[in-house]
Design a protein around this motif. Structure first.
Motif, PDB file in Angstrom:
ATOM      1  N   HIS A  24       0.812  -1.212   0.000  1.00 38.57           N
ATOM      2  CA  HIS A  24       0.000   0.000   0.000  1.00 38.57           C
ATOM      3  C   HIS A  24       0.851   1.270   0.000  1.00 38.57           C
ATOM      4  CE1 HIS A  24      -3.262  -2.772   0.973  1.00 38.57           C
ATOM      5  NE2 HIS A  24      -4.092  -1.823   0.640  1.00 38.57           N
ATOM      6  N   MET A  25       2.159   1.109   0.155  1.00 36.73           N
ATOM      7  CA  MET A  25       3.071   2.249   0.030  1.00 36.73           C
ATOM      8  C   MET A  25       3.582   2.416  -1.400  1.00 36.73           C
ATOM      9  SD  MET A  25       5.254   1.733   3.553  1.00 36.73           S
ATOM     10  CE  MET A  25       6.514   2.904   3.032  1.00 36.73           C
ATOM     11  N   LEU A  26       3.301   1.447  -2.275  1.00 34.35           N
ATOM     12  CA  LEU A  26       3.755   1.555  -3.659  1.00 34.35           C
ATOM     13  C   LEU A  26       3.096   2.741  -4.346  1.00 34.35           C
ATOM     14  CD1 LEU A  26       3.625  -2.196  -4.793  1.00 34.35           C
ATOM     15  CD2 LEU A  26       5.664  -0.840  -4.325  1.00 34.35           C
ATOM     16  N   PRO A  27       3.855   3.497  -5.121  1.00 36.62           N
ATOM     17  CA  PRO A  27       3.244   4.623  -5.846  1.00 36.62           C
ATOM     18  C   PRO A  27       2.299   4.126  -6.941  1.00 36.62           C
ATOM     19  CG  PRO A  27       5.525   4.294  -6.546  1.00 36.62           C
ATOM     20  CD  PRO A  27       5.296   3.380  -5.378  1.00 36.62           C
ATOM     21  N   GLY A  28       1.291   4.927  -7.246  1.00 40.46           N
ATOM     22  CA  GLY A  28       0.330   4.553  -8.276  1.00 40.46           C
ATOM     23  C   GLY A  28      -1.014   4.196  -7.673  1.00 40.46           C
ATOM     24  N   ASP A  29      -2.054   4.289  -8.489  1.00 43.34           N
ATOM     25  CA  ASP A  29      -3.422   4.033  -8.069  1.00 43.34           C
ATOM     26  C   ASP A  29      -3.932   2.776  -8.771  1.00 43.34           C
ATOM     27  OD1 ASP A  29      -6.013   4.030  -7.251  1.00 43.34           O
ATOM     28  OD2 ASP A  29      -6.516   6.030  -7.999  1.00 43.34           O
ATOM     29  N   PRO A  30      -4.129   1.670  -8.046  1.00 44.48           N
ATOM     30  CA  PRO A  30      -4.634   0.444  -8.684  1.00 44.48           C
ATOM     31  C   PRO A  30      -5.997   0.643  -9.335  1.00 44.48           C
ATOM     32  CG  PRO A  30      -3.835  -0.006  -6.462  1.00 44.48           C
ATOM     33  CD  PRO A  30      -3.855   1.476  -6.623  1.00 44.48           C
TER      34      PRO A  30
END
Length: 306
Positions: free
Chosen positions: A28-34
Motif C-alpha cells: 500500500h506504500m507503492l506509488p500509483g493508483d490500482p
C-alpha cells in the motif's frame, strides 16, 4: 525429532502473521493508483471512484487489513485486480513451471558445484583448484541477465539448437536452468571447498590415512559426511533464493512462472497477487529451513539426541 518438528511447525504462525502485516503495509506504500490502472487510461474520475469502492480501496487502511486478514484465515487470498480471478488460481497456474525450473537448476548446480569444490579441496593450491575457483568466481560475477542473453545468442540465434521462450518441452528448460543455476553452482563450489578443507585437516582424517585406507575411501566415507552439514545449509538457502528469486531469468526467457507474475502484478499494482506471492515465498523459506534442520539429524545422528 517429531516433537521438534511440530514445535517448529507451530512457529510458522507468528512468523507468517508478522510477514502478512509487513507485506500489506509495503504494497500500500507503492506509488500509483490500482483503481486507475484497473479502470483504464480513458476512465473518468467517477468511474475510477466506483472501481476504487468496488475494490475496497476507499476504506481506512486498518479496516482493509482486518478484511484481508479475515479472508486469509479462511484460506482466501483475495481476487486479482488485473484479471478478476482468485489469487490462489493465478499462483497455482504459475507455480509448477517455476518449481520445475528451480529443481532442474538446483540439481545440476549442486552436483556440478560439489564436484568442483571437492576436487579443488583435494588438490588445494594446484591447477585443478585454481581452475575450479576461477570458474566459481566467473559464475558469481557474471550477471544472470547477461548470461541468459549470451546463451540465447549462441545456442538459439546462431546455432538454432534450443528454443528461447516458453515452457513447452524439456528443451525449453536447458537455457533458463543454466542461467539460473550458474551462480548457485559457483557458490556451492566455493562453500564445498571451504568445508572440505577444514575437514581434511582434522585428526580423524589423518588417522584414516595412517591406517592405509585408500584416498577415495577417506574422501567419500570420512570427509564427505562431516563436511555436508554447512553444505546442506547453503543448499537449502540457495534453493529458497532460486524458488523466489527467478524474476530476472523468467523475464529474459519469457517464462510463465511466479517471477513473471510478480513483475506483472507490481506493474499493475495488483495488491492481492503481490501479497499472496510474498507470503508464499516467505512460507517456502521457512519450510526449507525446517527441512534443512531435520536433515542435520540424518547426516549426523549425534545432533538428533541433543
Amino acid at each position: 525429532m517429531l516433537h521438534y518438528f511440530l514445535k517448529r511447525l507451530m512457529g510458522l504462525i507468528p512468523t507468517l502473521l508478522i510477514v502478512s502485516v509487513l507485506v500489506f503495509l509495503f504494497v500500500h506504500m507503492l506509488p500509483g493508483d490500482p483503481a486507475r490502472l484497473a479502470a483504464g487510461q480513458d476512465a473518468d474520475e467517477q468511474t475510477i471512484a466506483l472501481v476504487r469502492s468496488e475494490l475496497g480501496l476507499d476504506r481506512p487502511l486498518p479496516e482493509q487489513f482486518v478484511t484481508y486478514f479475515g479472508h486469509l484465515l479462511q484460506g482466501d487470498m483475495g481476487t486479482s485486480i488485473r484479471t478478476r480471478r482468485p489469487v490462489s488460481t493465478e499462483i497455482a497456474e504459475r507455480f509448477m513451471p517455476t518449481l520445475l525450473l528451480t529443481v532442474t537448476s538446483m540439481v545440476w548446480a549442486v552436483a556440478f558445484g560439489m564436484v568442483i569444490g571437492i576436487v579443488s579441496a583435494v588438490y588445494r593450491n594446484q591447477w585443478p583448484d585454481r581452475l575450479g575457483m576461477a570458474l566459481a568466481v566467473s559464475g558469481i560475477s557474471f550477471p544472470a541477465f547477461a548470461l541468459g542473453m549470451l546463451l540465447m545468442q549462441i545456442f538459439s540465434v546462431q546455432l538454432g539448437w534450443l528454443p528461447t521462450v516458453g515452457a513447452d518441452g524439456w528443451r525449453n528448460y536447458i537455457l533458463p536452468s543454466l542461467t539460473l543455476g550458474a551462480a548457485v553452482a559457483a557458490v556451492m563450489a566455493r562453500f564445498t571447498r571451504a568445508s572440505f578443507v577444514d575437514v581434511i585437516q582434522e585428526d580423524f582424517v589423518r588417522t584414516a590415512r595412517a591406517k592405509g585406507l585408500n584416498e577415495r575411501v577417506v574422501i567419500a566415507k570420512h570427509c564427505l559426511r562431516n563436511a555436508l552439514i554447512p553444505v546442506v545449509t547453503m543448499m537449502g538457502l540457495q534453493f529458497g533464493f532460486l524458488l523466489g528469486g527467478s524474476i530476472v531469468v523468467e523475464a529474459v526467457f519469457n517464462w510463465p512462472g511466479l517471477g513473471r507474475l510478480l513483475v506483472d502484478s507490481v506493474n499493475q499494482r495488483d495488491y492481492p497477487v503481490i501479497q499472496g506471492l510474498v507470503l508464499l515465498f516467505s512460507l517456502e523459506f521457512i519450510l526449507i529451513n525446517l527441512i534443512v534442520d531435520v536433515l542435520y539429524g540424518f547426516i549426523n545422528p549425534t545432533i538428533r539426541y541433543k
